[in-house]
Design an enzyme around this catalytic site. Structure first.
Site, PDB file in Angstrom:
ATOM      1  N   CYS A 116     -14.648   1.632  -1.236  1.00 41.51           N
ATOM      2  CA  CYS A 116     -14.710   0.183  -1.466  1.00 41.51           C
ATOM      3  C   CYS A 116     -15.779  -0.507  -0.608  1.00 41.51           C
ATOM      4  O   CYS A 116     -16.514  -1.383  -1.072  1.00 41.51           O
ATOM      5  CB  CYS A 116     -13.341  -0.439  -1.221  1.00 41.51           C
ATOM      6  SG  CYS A 116     -12.540   0.138   0.282  1.00 41.51           S
ATOM      7  N   HIS A 230     -12.913  -7.261   2.116  1.00 40.32           N
ATOM      8  CA  HIS A 230     -13.690  -6.724   3.240  1.00 40.32           C
ATOM      9  C   HIS A 230     -14.944  -7.579   3.445  1.00 40.32           C
ATOM     10  O   HIS A 230     -15.581  -8.010   2.471  1.00 40.32           O
ATOM     11  CB  HIS A 230     -14.164  -5.302   2.945  1.00 40.32           C
ATOM     12  CG  HIS A 230     -13.065  -4.274   2.876  1.00 40.32           C
ATOM     13  ND1 HIS A 230     -11.768  -4.487   3.283  1.00 40.32           N
ATOM     14  CD2 HIS A 230     -13.108  -2.973   2.461  1.00 40.32           C
ATOM     15  CE1 HIS A 230     -11.058  -3.382   3.114  1.00 40.32           C
ATOM     16  NE2 HIS A 230     -11.846  -2.448   2.608  1.00 40.32           N
TER      17      HIS A 230
HETATM   18  N1  LIG Z   1      -6.494  -0.070  -1.076  1.00 41.90           N
HETATM   19  C1  LIG Z   1      -7.787  -0.209  -1.280  1.00 41.90           C
HETATM   20  O1  LIG Z   1      -8.395  -1.243  -0.973  1.00 41.90           O
HETATM   21  C2  LIG Z   1      -8.567   0.919  -1.894  1.00 41.90           C
HETATM   22  C3  LIG Z   1      -9.886   0.688  -2.248  1.00 41.90           C
HETATM   23  C4  LIG Z   1     -10.623   1.713  -2.834  1.00 41.90           C
HETATM   24  C5  LIG Z   1     -10.036   2.944  -3.059  1.00 41.90           C
HETATM   25  N2  LIG Z   1      -8.745   3.153  -2.690  1.00 41.90           N
HETATM   26  C6  LIG Z   1      -8.158   4.465  -2.987  1.00 41.90           C
HETATM   27  O2  LIG Z   1      -7.277   4.279  -4.100  1.00 41.90           O
HETATM   28  C7  LIG Z   1      -6.166   5.165  -3.991  1.00 41.90           C
HETATM   29  C8  LIG Z   1      -4.874   4.350  -4.018  1.00 41.90           C
HETATM   30  O3  LIG Z   1      -4.858   3.496  -2.897  1.00 41.90           O
HETATM   31  P1  LIG Z   1      -3.812   2.333  -2.706  1.00 41.90           P
HETATM   32  O4  LIG Z   1      -4.375   1.503  -1.618  1.00 41.90           O
HETATM   33  O5  LIG Z   1      -3.477   1.710  -4.004  1.00 41.90           O
HETATM   34  O6  LIG Z   1      -2.547   3.137  -2.134  1.00 41.90           O
HETATM   35  P2  LIG Z   1      -0.998   2.731  -2.130  1.00 41.90           P
HETATM   36  O7  LIG Z   1      -0.814   1.268  -2.196  1.00 41.90           O
HETATM   37  O8  LIG Z   1      -0.428   3.492  -0.991  1.00 41.90           O
HETATM   38  O9  LIG Z   1      -0.449   3.357  -3.477  1.00 41.90           O
HETATM   39  C9  LIG Z   1      -0.494   4.755  -3.712  1.00 41.90           C
HETATM   40  C10 LIG Z   1       0.066   5.038  -5.101  1.00 41.90           C
HETATM   41  O10 LIG Z   1      -0.153   6.413  -5.403  1.00 41.90           O
HETATM   42  C11 LIG Z   1       1.105   7.020  -5.706  1.00 41.90           C
HETATM   43  N3  LIG Z   1       1.028   8.409  -5.243  1.00 41.90           N
HETATM   44  C12 LIG Z   1       0.819   8.864  -3.994  1.00 41.90           C
HETATM   45  N4  LIG Z   1       0.806  10.215  -3.975  1.00 41.90           N
HETATM   46  C13 LIG Z   1       1.010  10.607  -5.259  1.00 41.90           C
HETATM   47  C14 LIG Z   1       1.137  11.883  -5.893  1.00 41.90           C
HETATM   48  N5  LIG Z   1       0.991  13.015  -5.217  1.00 41.90           N
HETATM   49  N6  LIG Z   1       1.364  11.907  -7.238  1.00 41.90           N
HETATM   50  C15 LIG Z   1       1.495  10.763  -7.933  1.00 41.90           C
HETATM   51  N7  LIG Z   1       1.397   9.531  -7.391  1.00 41.90           N
HETATM   52  C16 LIG Z   1       1.170   9.470  -6.066  1.00 41.90           C
HETATM   53  C17 LIG Z   1       2.149   6.185  -4.979  1.00 41.90           C
HETATM   54  O11 LIG Z   1       3.382   6.386  -5.617  1.00 41.90           O
HETATM   55  P3  LIG Z   1       4.788   6.162  -4.843  1.00 41.90           P
HETATM   56  O12 LIG Z   1       4.907   4.689  -4.648  1.00 41.90           O
HETATM   57  O13 LIG Z   1       5.790   6.735  -5.787  1.00 41.90           O
HETATM   58  O14 LIG Z   1       4.650   6.958  -3.562  1.00 41.90           O
HETATM   59  C18 LIG Z   1       1.567   4.793  -5.201  1.00 41.90           C
HETATM   60  O15 LIG Z   1       1.850   4.366  -6.527  1.00 41.90           O
HETATM   61  C19 LIG Z   1      -6.392   5.968  -2.699  1.00 41.90           C
HETATM   62  O16 LIG Z   1      -7.056   7.164  -3.026  1.00 41.90           O
HETATM   63  C20 LIG Z   1      -7.307   5.070  -1.891  1.00 41.90           C
HETATM   64  O17 LIG Z   1      -8.093   5.784  -0.978  1.00 41.90           O
HETATM   65  C21 LIG Z   1      -7.984   2.170  -2.121  1.00 41.90           C
END
Ligand SMILES: NC(=O)c1ccc[n+]([C@@H]2O[C@H](COP(=O)([O-])OP(=O)(O)OC[C@H]3O[C@@H](n4cnc5c(N)ncnc54)[C@H](OP(=O)(O)O)[C@@H]3O)[C@@H](O)[C@H]2O)c1
Length: 323
Positions: A116, A230
């Site tokens: 991001c 950010h």
């Molecule tokens: N947050 C940001 O600003 C941002 C920006 C760019 C990229 N990202 C990337 O986007 C991805 C998601 O980030 P997030 O911030 O949305 O995280 P988050 O809020 O922690 O959500 C993670 C999601 O993934 C699910 N999950 C985790 N492990 C899994 C598995 N093994 N199989 C299936 N589902 C699984 C979780 O399900 P449960 O609730 O059931 O555990 C939850 O729905 C990450 O790779 C992160 O690095 C995030």
């Protein structure tokens, strides 16, 4: 109509992908919601269920994309992955629409979405590269708690409540220190050279996105007690001489950028925006026509993740590349 699955549907990015698909009226047929465990309206992820969709967005963990993406690709699905799993693979172009859409291959089925912070930086840098070339970039970041997902935001909110009521701080789990009333100069693990994981991602992925593999680029990434969006302070050395006016004009001609020639712009003001906001562009000193400083801010859940992911799907639809 395309059938779309979101893995990570209960998370910060997954929920934003659904919102952006709706807002932009993407022609979605069936929408499947998956996560690591089932709850209301969300199924536990399973390969045979994911195989029933044309397009699978991963907004989950690296494990999930490693486990499921290869079999989905084999069956001809499109995979758009927000994790870092495939971003630096040499045979996989890293696409940010508006920065390097031309790098999208006609046969490409796997689309990693870049980090991001790197996306926000590169949207601001691309017009400067076009206008005057880039010789060196240094960036200091101010990154929101929701960049660490739902758990990151929840931890900040809990520590803010404790700070307000005078309750003792709970030991932090997501961040390495309590984030309320604080800033933390560490995002990801710090390696033997003293560089953090986030700093490495920003450098490596920005080089790939800009098509400048040898660009001198260093980042210092910092977590701040902001909920969403950010901010980045960026020092740029250009290849050719130019001026603040020429650079502002180049930024103003760029569709994904909003320029604030007067005043400032802050994370709270850009929450919910798909644009990268640029302000305070100035010369670094009175003598140089090649050294500049600017401030840019972007909603990392939208511009830095969900909107970029959905724009990739829109590009594929526009080119007739989705079955
Ligand atoms: N947050 C940001 O600003 C941002 C920006 C760019 C990229 N990202 C990337 O986007 C991805 C998601 O980030 P997030 O911030 O949305 O995280 P988050 O809020 O922690 O959500 C993670 C999601 O993934 C699910 N999950 C985790 N492990 C899994 C598995 N093994 N199989 C299936 N589902 C699984 C979780 O399900 P449960 O609730 O059931 O555990 C939850 O729905 C990450 O790779 C992160 O690095 C995030």
């Amino acid at each position: 109509m395309v059938d779309v699955a979101v893995v990570g549907a209960s998370g910060a990015v997954g929920q934003t992908i659904e919102r952006v698909l709706r807002e932009r009226a993407v022609p979605v047929g069936r929408l499947g919601r998956f996560a690591s465990r089932a709850r209301d309206g969300i199924e536990e992820v399973r390969l045979d269920r994911l195989q029933q969709f044309d397009v699978v967005f991963f907004a989950s963990s690296e494990d999930a994309s490693c486990t499921y993406a290869p079999a989905l690709l084999e069956r001809g699905a499109i995979v758009i992955d927000n994790s870092s799993t495939y971003r630096l693979r040499e045979d996989v172009p890293l696409i940010v629409p508006g920065v390097n859409s031309e790098a999208m291959g006609a046969e490409q089925r796997l689309f990693p979405v870049a980090n991001c912070t790197a996306i926000i930086l590169c949207v601001a840098l691309a017009p400067l590269r076009q206008r005057a070339g880039l010789r060196r970039v240094r960036v200091a970041t101010y990154q929101a708690a929701s960049g660490a997902g739902r758990a990151g935001l929840d931890e900040l909110l809990a520590s803010e409540r404790a700070a307000f009521t005078g309750a003792p701080d709970a030991p932090p789990k997501v961040f390495s220190r309590v984030l309320a009333r604080n800033v933390i100069p560490q995002i990801g693990d710090i390696d033997e050279h003293g560089e953090s994981g986030e700093e490495r991602k920003v450098r490596d992925e920005a080089r790939k996105l800009l098509g400048l593999p040898a660009l001198a680029l260093s980042a210092s990434t910092v977590r701040v007690p902001v909920h969403t969006a950010h901010a980045e302070a960026v020092w740029v050395e250009t290849e050719r001489e130019t001026s603040v006016e020429e650079l502002y004009a180049a930024l103003e001609r760029t569709p994904g950028v909003r320029v604030h020639r007067e005043g400032i712009v802050t994370p709270r003001e850009v929450e919910g925006s798909d644009l990268v906001h640029v302000a305070r562009l100035r010369r670094e000193d009175d003598h140089s026509q090649r050294h500049f400083v600017l401030w840019c801010v972007g909603d990392q859940l939208r511009r830095g993740a969900a909107t970029t992911a959905v724009e990739i799907l829109e590009l594929l639809l526009a080119r007739g590349l989705v079955a």
